[in-house]
Design a protein around this motif. Structure first.
Motif, mmCIF file in Angstrom:
data_model
loop_
_atom_site.group_PDB
_atom_site.id
_atom_site.type_symbol
_atom_site.label_atom_id
_atom_site.label_comp_id
_atom_site.label_asym_id
_atom_site.label_seq_id
_atom_site.Cartn_x
_atom_site.Cartn_y
_atom_site.Cartn_z
ATOM 1 N N LEU A 43 -36.723 23.945 -3.377
ATOM 2 C CA LEU A 43 -36.190 22.584 -3.302
ATOM 3 C C LEU A 43 -37.325 21.855 -2.120
ATOM 4 O O LEU A 43 -36.540 22.079 -1.114
ATOM 5 C CB LEU A 43 -35.140 22.593 -3.808
ATOM 6 N N PRO A 44 -38.297 21.496 -2.442
ATOM 7 C CA PRO A 44 -38.741 20.792 -0.704
ATOM 8 C C PRO A 44 -38.155 19.504 -0.822
ATOM 9 O O PRO A 44 -37.768 18.857 -1.844
ATOM 10 C CB PRO A 44 -39.958 20.625 -1.720
ATOM 11 N N TYR A 45 -38.159 18.814 0.541
ATOM 12 C CA TYR A 45 -37.570 17.667 0.670
ATOM 13 C C TYR A 45 -38.565 16.291 0.255
ATOM 14 O O TYR A 45 -40.031 16.130 0.456
ATOM 15 C CB TYR A 45 -37.712 17.213 2.605
ATOM 16 N N SER A 46 -38.011 15.450 -0.184
ATOM 17 C CA SER A 46 -38.699 14.615 -1.072
ATOM 18 C C SER A 46 -37.520 13.287 -0.690
ATOM 19 O O SER A 46 -36.395 13.903 -0.942
ATOM 20 C CB SER A 46 -39.476 14.450 -2.501
ATOM 21 N N GLY A 97 -33.240 16.712 6.861
ATOM 22 C CA GLY A 97 -34.196 15.859 6.010
ATOM 23 C C GLY A 97 -35.671 16.441 6.617
ATOM 24 O O GLY A 97 -36.136 15.341 6.468
ATOM 25 N N ASP A 98 -35.766 17.803 6.468
ATOM 26 C CA ASP A 98 -37.336 18.243 6.224
ATOM 27 C C ASP A 98 -36.919 19.165 5.953
ATOM 28 O O ASP A 98 -36.485 19.878 5.029
ATOM 29 C CB ASP A 98 -37.777 18.097 7.320
ATOM 30 N N GLY A 99 -38.469 19.343 5.987
ATOM 31 C CA GLY A 99 -38.419 21.338 5.112
ATOM 32 C C GLY A 99 -38.337 21.349 3.658
ATOM 33 O O GLY A 99 -38.437 20.591 3.057
ATOM 34 N N GLU A 100 -37.704 22.092 3.334
ATOM 35 C CA GLU A 100 -37.287 22.632 2.050
ATOM 36 C C GLU A 100 -36.014 23.178 1.822
ATOM 37 O O GLU A 100 -35.594 24.031 3.487
ATOM 38 C CB GLU A 100 -38.617 23.063 1.230
ATOM 39 N N HIS A 123 -31.991 26.315 4.814
ATOM 40 C CA HIS A 123 -32.886 25.407 4.993
ATOM 41 C C HIS A 123 -33.983 25.723 5.564
ATOM 42 O O HIS A 123 -34.330 26.823 6.705
ATOM 43 C CB HIS A 123 -32.589 24.278 5.784
ATOM 44 N N MET A 124 -35.345 25.419 5.332
ATOM 45 C CA MET A 124 -36.901 26.118 5.274
ATOM 46 C C MET A 124 -37.295 25.005 6.843
ATOM 47 O O MET A 124 -37.784 23.807 5.718
ATOM 48 C CB MET A 124 -37.482 26.641 4.706
ATOM 49 N N ASP A 126 -41.207 23.570 8.718
ATOM 50 C CA ASP A 126 -42.047 23.922 9.055
ATOM 51 C C ASP A 126 -42.788 25.012 9.494
ATOM 52 O O ASP A 126 -43.391 25.532 9.095
ATOM 53 C CB ASP A 126 -42.802 22.425 9.227
ATOM 54 N N SER A 127 -41.954 25.267 10.534
ATOM 55 C CA SER A 127 -42.460 26.856 10.955
ATOM 56 C C SER A 127 -41.910 27.938 10.164
ATOM 57 O O SER A 127 -41.849 28.654 10.761
ATOM 58 C CB SER A 127 -41.909 26.495 12.194
ATOM 59 N N GLY A 128 -40.655 27.514 9.821
ATOM 60 C CA GLY A 128 -40.718 28.978 8.744
ATOM 61 C C GLY A 128 -39.150 29.379 9.052
ATOM 62 O O GLY A 128 -38.473 30.633 8.889
ATOM 63 N N LYS A 129 -38.673 28.922 10.400
ATOM 64 C CA LYS A 129 -37.119 28.904 10.753
ATOM 65 C C LYS A 129 -36.239 28.815 9.615
ATOM 66 O O LYS A 129 -35.996 27.674 9.211
ATOM 67 C CB LYS A 129 -36.996 28.279 12.578
ATOM 68 N N ALA A 130 -35.319 29.892 9.731
ATOM 69 C CA ALA A 130 -34.377 29.904 8.287
ATOM 70 C C ALA A 130 -32.959 29.815 9.017
ATOM 71 O O ALA A 130 -32.622 30.193 10.489
ATOM 72 C CB ALA A 130 -33.988 31.002 7.174
ATOM 73 N N SER A 131 -32.336 28.336 8.680
ATOM 74 C CA SER A 131 -30.714 28.369 9.078
ATOM 75 C C SER A 131 -29.997 27.511 7.821
ATOM 76 O O SER A 131 -29.604 27.154 6.191
ATOM 77 C CB SER A 131 -31.094 26.716 9.560
ATOM 78 N N ALA A 132 -28.586 28.114 7.736
ATOM 79 C CA ALA A 132 -27.748 27.940 6.680
ATOM 80 C C ALA A 132 -27.596 26.670 6.747
ATOM 81 O O ALA A 132 -27.169 25.794 7.319
ATOM 82 C CB ALA A 132 -26.297 29.219 7.280
#
Length: 147
Positions: A43-46, A97-100, A123-124, A126-132
């Motif tokens: 789900l991308p941020y929008s 509040g960004d990424g997807e 959460h991913m 824009d650099s590809g870092k994943a966070s719970a």
């Protein structure tokens, strides 16, 4: 299986149901991966999924987790079946509040009347870092397909 490669029969069956989801289409979600007992949805941020302070809305996170767990469950059922959510419990771990968002649903137990799943929402950036982001546990019931 990644949607960018030739889709398997299982992916196609789950995708046929997923594409009927008006809410997921409205939010901009996409099916990413389908394997037996597993489903991943992005789900991308929008502006469709944000809350008043600019982060992903908890309702959007819950809907994404519900869909990922539900379709993971559907991979365990015959073609003429669907699932409906009986209940779910979600813990929100962090806001973004960004990424997807990426929700990975997994079947914990697939019984004849009750299916229990879990979904990890990451959460991913824009650099590809994943966070719970969130963790969900869900109970579903198999139901006959009506379409």
């Amino acid at each position: 299986m990644d949607a960018s490669t030739a889709p398997s029969a299982l992916f196609q069956r789950i995708e046929a149901s997923f594409l009927r989801q008006g809410l997921m289409r409205h939010l901009g979600a996409r099916l990413v991966r389908v394997e037996p007992g597993l489903c991943e949805v992005a789900l991308p941020y929008s502006e469709r999924v944000n809350q008043q302070q600019g982060g992903f809305h908890g309702g959007a996170m819950g809907a994404l987790a519900d869909i990922a767990g539900g379709y993971a469950a559907l991979t365990q059922l015959a073609d003429e079946m669907e699932v409906t959510t009986v209940e779910y419990k979600i813990n929100f771990l962090a806001g973004f509040g960004d990424g997807e968002l990426r929700a990975v649903g997994r079947v914990l137990r697939a019984g004849k009347r009750i299916i229990v799943t879990t979904a990890d929402v990451m959460h991913m950036d824009d650099s590809g870092k994943a966070s719970a982001c969130a963790l969900m546990q869900q109970t579903l019931a198999p139901v006959p397909k009506k379409y």
